[in-house]
Design an enzyme around this catalytic site. Structure first.
Site, mmCIF file in Angstrom:
data_model
loop_
_atom_site.group_PDB
_atom_site.id
_atom_site.type_symbol
_atom_site.label_atom_id
_atom_site.label_comp_id
_atom_site.label_asym_id
_atom_site.label_seq_id
_atom_site.Cartn_x
_atom_site.Cartn_y
_atom_site.Cartn_z
ATOM 1 N N LYS A 11 -2.538 -10.711 -3.616
ATOM 2 C CA LYS A 11 -2.045 -10.559 -5.614
ATOM 3 C C LYS A 11 -0.601 -10.709 -5.962
ATOM 4 O O LYS A 11 0.266 -11.138 -4.450
ATOM 5 C CB LYS A 11 -1.919 -9.613 -5.988
ATOM 6 C CG LYS A 11 -3.459 -8.060 -5.524
ATOM 7 C CD LYS A 11 -3.206 -6.593 -6.050
ATOM 8 C CE LYS A 11 -4.424 -6.063 -5.986
ATOM 9 N NZ LYS A 11 -4.456 -3.952 -5.953
ATOM 10 N N PHE A 59 -4.755 2.787 -16.706
ATOM 11 C CA PHE A 59 -3.540 1.448 -15.934
ATOM 12 C C PHE A 59 -4.691 0.380 -16.181
ATOM 13 O O PHE A 59 -4.122 -0.180 -15.878
ATOM 14 C CB PHE A 59 -4.389 2.083 -14.476
ATOM 15 C CG PHE A 59 -5.668 2.319 -13.810
ATOM 16 C CD1 PHE A 59 -5.958 0.555 -13.880
ATOM 17 C CD2 PHE A 59 -6.550 3.516 -13.800
ATOM 18 C CE1 PHE A 59 -7.222 0.714 -13.615
ATOM 19 C CE2 PHE A 59 -7.330 2.784 -13.971
ATOM 20 C CZ PHE A 59 -8.219 1.872 -13.085
ATOM 21 N N ARG A 87 -11.787 -4.232 4.043
ATOM 22 C CA ARG A 87 -11.524 -2.559 3.313
ATOM 23 C C ARG A 87 -10.362 -1.781 4.667
ATOM 24 O O ARG A 87 -10.209 -1.101 3.875
ATOM 25 C CB ARG A 87 -13.122 -1.978 2.373
ATOM 26 C CG ARG A 87 -13.659 -2.686 2.039
ATOM 27 C CD ARG A 87 -14.120 -1.908 1.187
ATOM 28 N NE ARG A 87 -13.326 -0.775 0.063
ATOM 29 C CZ ARG A 87 -12.387 -0.142 -1.026
ATOM 30 N NH1 ARG A 87 -12.078 -2.523 -1.929
ATOM 31 N NH2 ARG A 87 -12.070 0.012 -1.488
ATOM 32 N N THR A 93 -5.991 1.887 -0.750
ATOM 33 C CA THR A 93 -5.018 1.262 -2.045
ATOM 34 C C THR A 93 -3.734 2.237 -2.198
ATOM 35 O O THR A 93 -2.447 1.038 -2.261
ATOM 36 C CB THR A 93 -6.112 2.222 -3.469
ATOM 37 O OG1 THR A 93 -7.286 1.746 -3.208
ATOM 38 C CG2 THR A 93 -5.142 1.769 -4.520
ATOM 39 N N ARG A 104 -1.985 -3.372 3.618
ATOM 40 C CA ARG A 104 -1.224 -2.819 2.701
ATOM 41 C C ARG A 104 -0.414 -1.786 3.453
ATOM 42 O O ARG A 104 0.783 -1.113 2.834
ATOM 43 C CB ARG A 104 -2.325 -1.708 1.244
ATOM 44 C CG ARG A 104 -3.228 -2.502 1.007
ATOM 45 C CD ARG A 104 -4.315 -1.591 -0.017
ATOM 46 N NE ARG A 104 -4.671 -2.656 -0.911
ATOM 47 C CZ ARG A 104 -5.943 -1.917 -1.282
ATOM 48 N NH1 ARG A 104 -6.640 -1.452 -0.618
ATOM 49 N NH2 ARG A 104 -6.826 -2.892 -2.182
ATOM 50 N N ASN A 114 -0.285 -3.283 -4.675
ATOM 51 C CA ASN A 114 -0.135 -2.691 -3.158
ATOM 52 C C ASN A 114 -0.961 -4.393 -2.333
ATOM 53 O O ASN A 114 -1.930 -4.213 -1.660
ATOM 54 C CB ASN A 114 -1.507 -2.270 -3.292
ATOM 55 C CG ASN A 114 -2.717 -2.162 -4.046
ATOM 56 O OD1 ASN A 114 -2.712 -3.478 -4.880
ATOM 57 N ND2 ASN A 114 -3.457 -1.446 -3.878
ATOM 58 N N HIS A 117 -6.564 -7.408 -2.465
ATOM 59 C CA HIS A 117 -7.954 -6.831 -3.836
ATOM 60 C C HIS A 117 -9.081 -7.172 -2.714
ATOM 61 O O HIS A 117 -9.258 -8.546 -1.851
ATOM 62 C CB HIS A 117 -8.091 -7.010 -5.462
ATOM 63 C CG HIS A 117 -9.933 -6.983 -4.909
ATOM 64 N ND1 HIS A 117 -9.494 -5.614 -5.847
ATOM 65 C CD2 HIS A 117 -10.519 -7.267 -4.973
ATOM 66 C CE1 HIS A 117 -11.162 -5.825 -6.240
ATOM 67 N NE2 HIS A 117 -11.397 -7.315 -6.015
#
Length: 142
Positions: A11, A59, A87, A93, A104, A114, A117
């Site tokens: 991100k 959001f 994951r 998250t 994270r 964070n 993704h």
């Protein structure tokens, strides 16, 4: 077990902090191969399309604003159990709840910022991969 593909985003917060190489290193160290990758700066239209399932949620607008705030790296990962493995590498998250040593826990600034993704199911992975990559841009490695 058969090879599986998943989709990953680094991100804007992580790209801005020059974490791409570190995150790629950890992805590969976890036994996943990067079989497609590119840097993109999402338009508002692209962000709306990618996150369409969240439209109407509180959001949604802040998420679009964040995801269009700077370039992102999108990639297709491949490996045994790729979705679950990535994951696990990402962590929860909320970085405050993420296990030590996860992406994270180590790199996220907050729940919104964070850093990464990853697809949460085979159906999501297929949809997300197709959104960014035509099959001709995916290069499986031996």
């Amino acid at each position: 077990m058969a090879l599986e593909r998943t989709f990953s985003i680094i991100k804007p917060d992580a790209v801005k902090r020059n974490l791409i190489g570190e995150i790629y290193h950890r992805i590969e160290k976890a036994g996943l191969q990067i079989i497609a990758a590119k840097m993109v700066h999402l338009s508002e239209e692209q962000a709306s399309g990618f996150y369409a399932e969240h439209e109407g949620k509180p959001f949604f607008e802040p998420l679009k604003e964040f995801m269009t705030s700077g370039p992102i790296m999108v990639q297709v990962l491949e490996g045994e159990n790729a979705i679950a493995r990535y994951r696990e590498l990402m962590g929860k998250t909320n970085p405050e709840e993420a296990a030590c040593g996860t992406l994270r826990a180590d790199y996220a600034l907050s729940m919104r910022y964070n850093s990464v993704h990853g697809s949460d199911s085979p159906a999501s992975a297929a949809r997300e991969i197709e959104f960014f990559f035509p099959e001709s841009e995916i290069c499986p490695r031996p």
